[in-house]
Design a protein around this motif. Structure first.
Motif, PDB file in Angstrom:
ATOM      1  N   UNK A 333       1.243  -0.857  -0.179  1.00  0.00           N
ATOM      2  CA  UNK A 333      -0.008   0.349   0.115  1.00  0.00           C
ATOM      3  C   UNK A 333       0.849   1.380   0.183  1.00  0.00           C
ATOM      4  N   UNK A 334       0.630   2.441  -0.182  1.00  0.00           N
ATOM      5  CA  UNK A 334       1.142   3.185   0.006  1.00  0.00           C
ATOM      6  C   UNK A 334       1.084   3.965   0.975  1.00  0.00           C
ATOM      7  N   UNK A 335       1.378   2.608   1.837  1.00  0.00           N
ATOM      8  CA  UNK A 335       1.219   3.950   2.982  1.00  0.00           C
ATOM      9  C   UNK A 335       2.621   2.418   4.330  1.00  0.00           C
ATOM     10  N   UNK A 336       2.361   1.533   3.685  1.00  0.00           N
ATOM     11  CA  UNK A 336       3.533   0.872   4.001  1.00  0.00           C
ATOM     12  C   UNK A 336       4.783   1.099   3.307  1.00  0.00           C
ATOM     13  N   UNK A 337       5.878   1.205   3.495  1.00  0.00           N
ATOM     14  CA  UNK A 337       7.351   1.398   3.707  1.00  0.00           C
ATOM     15  C   UNK A 337       8.112   0.878   4.747  1.00  0.00           C
ATOM     16  N   UNK A 338       9.263  -0.636   3.771  1.00  0.00           N
ATOM     17  CA  UNK A 338      10.475  -1.011   4.265  1.00  0.00           C
ATOM     18  C   UNK A 338      11.733  -0.265   4.982  1.00  0.00           C
ATOM     19  N   UNK A 339      11.465   0.809   4.405  1.00  0.00           N
ATOM     20  CA  UNK A 339      12.525   1.905   4.618  1.00  0.00           C
ATOM     21  C   UNK A 339      11.900   3.529   4.252  1.00  0.00           C
ATOM     22  N   UNK A 340      12.296   4.780   4.995  1.00  0.00           N
ATOM     23  CA  UNK A 340      11.062   5.711   4.517  1.00  0.00           C
ATOM     24  C   UNK A 340      12.493   6.957   5.310  1.00  0.00           C
ATOM     25  N   UNK A 432     -11.518   8.146   5.148  1.00  0.00           N
ATOM     26  CA  UNK A 432     -13.167   9.366   4.911  1.00  0.00           C
ATOM     27  C   UNK A 432     -13.630  10.021   5.624  1.00  0.00           C
ATOM     28  N   UNK A 433     -13.015  10.085   6.368  1.00  0.00           N
ATOM     29  CA  UNK A 433     -13.488  10.624   8.069  1.00  0.00           C
ATOM     30  C   UNK A 433     -12.851  11.745   8.031  1.00  0.00           C
ATOM     31  N   UNK A 434     -11.230  12.134   8.074  1.00  0.00           N
ATOM     32  CA  UNK A 434     -10.718  13.477   7.546  1.00  0.00           C
ATOM     33  C   UNK A 434     -11.259  14.011   5.550  1.00  0.00           C
ATOM     34  N   UNK A 435     -10.964  13.257   4.949  1.00  0.00           N
ATOM     35  CA  UNK A 435     -11.648  13.788   3.758  1.00  0.00           C
ATOM     36  C   UNK A 435     -13.223  14.382   3.429  1.00  0.00           C
ATOM     37  N   UNK A 436     -14.213  14.293   4.253  1.00  0.00           N
ATOM     38  CA  UNK A 436     -15.700  14.372   4.406  1.00  0.00           C
ATOM     39  C   UNK A 436     -14.911  15.879   5.581  1.00  0.00           C
ATOM     40  N   UNK A 437     -14.482  15.808   6.671  1.00  0.00           N
ATOM     41  CA  UNK A 437     -14.136  17.439   7.064  1.00  0.00           C
ATOM     42  C   UNK A 437     -13.867  18.371   6.327  1.00  0.00           C
ATOM     43  N   UNK A 438     -12.593  17.489   5.792  1.00  0.00           N
ATOM     44  CA  UNK A 438     -11.981  18.626   4.966  1.00  0.00           C
ATOM     45  C   UNK A 438     -11.318  19.774   5.624  1.00  0.00           C
ATOM     46  N   UNK A 475      -4.933  12.239   2.648  1.00  0.00           N
ATOM     47  CA  UNK A 475      -3.145  12.019   3.283  1.00  0.00           C
ATOM     48  C   UNK A 475      -3.557  10.694   3.352  1.00  0.00           C
ATOM     49  N   UNK A 476      -4.345  11.543   5.023  1.00  0.00           N
ATOM     50  CA  UNK A 476      -4.215  10.595   5.831  1.00  0.00           C
ATOM     51  C   UNK A 476      -3.065  10.872   7.171  1.00  0.00           C
ATOM     52  N   UNK A 477      -2.970   9.962   8.235  1.00  0.00           N
ATOM     53  CA  UNK A 477      -1.622  10.374   9.119  1.00  0.00           C
ATOM     54  C   UNK A 477      -0.762  10.842   8.561  1.00  0.00           C
ATOM     55  N   UNK A 478       0.038  12.362   9.000  1.00  0.00           N
ATOM     56  CA  UNK A 478       1.143  12.731   8.420  1.00  0.00           C
ATOM     57  C   UNK A 478       2.111  13.136   9.939  1.00  0.00           C
TER      58      UNK A 478
END
Length: 513
Positions: A333-340, A432-438, A475-478
């Motif tokens: 997924x775009x939120x899972x990286x082995x190294x970052x 979804x919650x974050x996008x709705x609240x915007x 985006x989600x959690x940053x």
């Protein structure tokens, strides 16, 4: 079929010899298709005939194209052989070329020849600066008498170079491919009216030389990393993908973002620390540890540097690090990286609200820094034209309130059931919650059971921790953060709850004594 038609015999009254007469076609067989199967209907016969004719036309066209390609290839070979006879040399009578990079635009250093009518080959027109520039062929357009090259050297800009005359007839010119590296000499010109080029300038070449020839045909850059290539092909050729405009812009913005973090932290009087990548402790759970042998002992790649940063508070005060972190999660997924790249910080003598305000100030300051950079603003516009720096303060929402919000808005868990206190809210529902609240949200006070062992419990509700996730729309959690336990017995209970031994954490436990 014709062989199925009977030839009738007639007897002349005056001659008893047999006479043959031509067969007569009736109305039913007048439109018959040659070689049509017996019993085929008239419409089916017509359709078969059309298909046969179409197949013949297609075969003829393919043969014609093959002959044309063969002729074109022969013509190209002959042209290339002729091109090998064209030899170019730098004209020693021209002014010495000034070495520049493509991003250099200072008019005090580089003057552009103005576009004027009439003959510009003689001394009536003001000449532009003669320059020497190196780069890779980013785009290429070959015409009959002229070749247009968009050159890039990895900096922010690109430069249009024009080869004409004998320069466009050489073997090197006719075999140019994207990503070929060149050195080009020539005069800088203004772009004629109603024409376009990067930064409204172009280099009229008087000499060029190939530094490194890029492959063409099947191995050409545009073939290997074609826009419609599958993701695995692009990942396997990441070293080529990053030369593209989007991937290159991402790398440049990332550089500005990291510089922004360093600058902002130093403006806040934080000290940068370097922390170990090989560790013997976990931070975010044992299931995501990369384990390896450190000589005769078991060690891991670090999940986070935060516990080490905490030990630095008495030594240097508020501090931060920019280090790699590793997570052994087999997820595509775009939120899972082995190294970052992980930006982390520790602050002393603050409360929970102080921490939220710090995170808010940090995020906004870094974003404003990136957008204040002229190149950064253009790059962000290229990647996300709708991006805007968020307004402060960010929305505050407790975890328990988020559970209620999700249920009120009919956003269930992945199994379709309603959310309950204690759930680790899935990314899809959270987004979804974050996008709705915007708007950016500080999601706070998560249950103890779903957070790390070192997070401090909330005084008024011991079921929860003084923890936060910063969520951004689309985006989600940053950012994630928490207050640290300062009670020794609570920390030891945290080790026990997570099923980890306290011995490897002796250096961390010592800070609670």
């Amino acid at each position: 079929m014709a062989s199925d038609i009977v030839v009738p015999k007639v007897i002349d009254n005056d001659d008893t010899s047999e006479k043959h007469v031509p067969p007569q076609q009736d109305a039913a067989t007048s439109d018959a298709v040659p070689d049509a199967p017996k019993g085929m209907t008239k419409s089916a016969q017509k359709k078969a005939e059309r298909l046969r004719q179409e197949k013949e036309r297609k075969a003829a066209k393919e043969q014609e194209l093959a002959l044309r390609r063969e002729q074109e290839e022969e013509n190209r070979k002959q042209a290339l052989e002729e091109a090998k006879k064209v030899v170019i040399q730098e004209d020693p009578s021209l002014p010495k070329a000034k070495r520049i990079t493509i991003r250099d635009k200072d008019p005090q250093i580089i003057q552009l020849r103005p576009v004027q009518t009439g003959d510009q080959s003689e001394g009536g027109a003001e000449r532009g600066t003669r320059v020497k520039v190196m780069g890779w062929v980013h785009r290429l357009r070959i015409q009959k008498e002229v070749i247009f090259i968009t050159l890039q050297d990895g900096t922010f800009s690109t430069l249009q170079c024009i080869l004409s005359g004998d320069l466009a007839k050489t073997y090197d010119a006719l075999t140019l491919a994207r990503q070929t590296s060149l050195v080009v000499y020539g005069e800088m010109w203004e772009v004629p009216p109603k024409q376009h080029a990067p930064d409204n300038r172009e280099l009229h070449a008087d000499y060029f030389k190939v530094i490194g020839r890029a492959p063409s045909d099947r191995d050409a850059y545009g073939t290997v990393v074609a826009p419609d290539a599958d993701p695995q092909t692009l990942l396997n050729n990441r070293h080529l993908v990053i030369r593209g405009e989007t991937a290159s812009a991402v790398l440049k913005v990332m550089d500005l973002v990291l510089y922004g973090f360093h600058k902002t932290y130093h403006d806040m009087k934080f000290r940068q620390l370097r922390t170990p990548c090989m560790v013997q402790t976990q931070v975010e759970g044992g299931s995501t540890l990369f384990e390896f042998k450190y000589f005769e002992e078991t060690a891991y790649l670090t999940q986070s540097s935060q516990l080490y940063l905490e030990t630095g508070l008495p030594a240097v005060g508020n501090n931060y690090c920019v280090m790699p972190s590793f997570r052994a999660e087999k997820s595509l997924t775009r939120r899972h990286l082995s190294e970052y790249t992980h930006v982390e910080a520790e602050l002393g003598f603050i409360d929970f609200e102080d921490m939220l305000e710090h995170i808010e100030e940090l995020i906004v300051s870094v974003m404003e820094f990136v957008l204040s950079d002229p190149e950064g603003r253009v790059l962000v516009e290229q990647l996300n034209s709708d991006f805007k720096v968020p307004e402060r303060p960010f929305m505050r929402m407790r975890y328990a309130e988020a559970i209620e919000w999700l249920n009120e808005h009919n956003i269930p868990k992945e199994d379709g059931s309603p959310h309950v206190f204690g759930d680790d809210i899935a990314e899809a529902a959270e987004r979804k919650m974050t996008d709705i609240i915007n708007r950016p949200i500080f999601l706070t006070y998560f249950p103890t059971e779903i957070k790390a062992f070192y997070m401090k419990r909330e005084e008024k509700d011991p079921r929860t921790t003084e923890s936060v996730d910063c969520l951004f729309p689309n985006v989600g959690e940053i950012v994630g953060g928490s207050m640290r336990m300062d009670d020794l017995s609570e920390l030891l209970a945290g080790y026990e709850r997570e099923g980890i031994g306290a011995k490897p954490y002796y250096w961390y436990t010592d800070q609670r004594k």
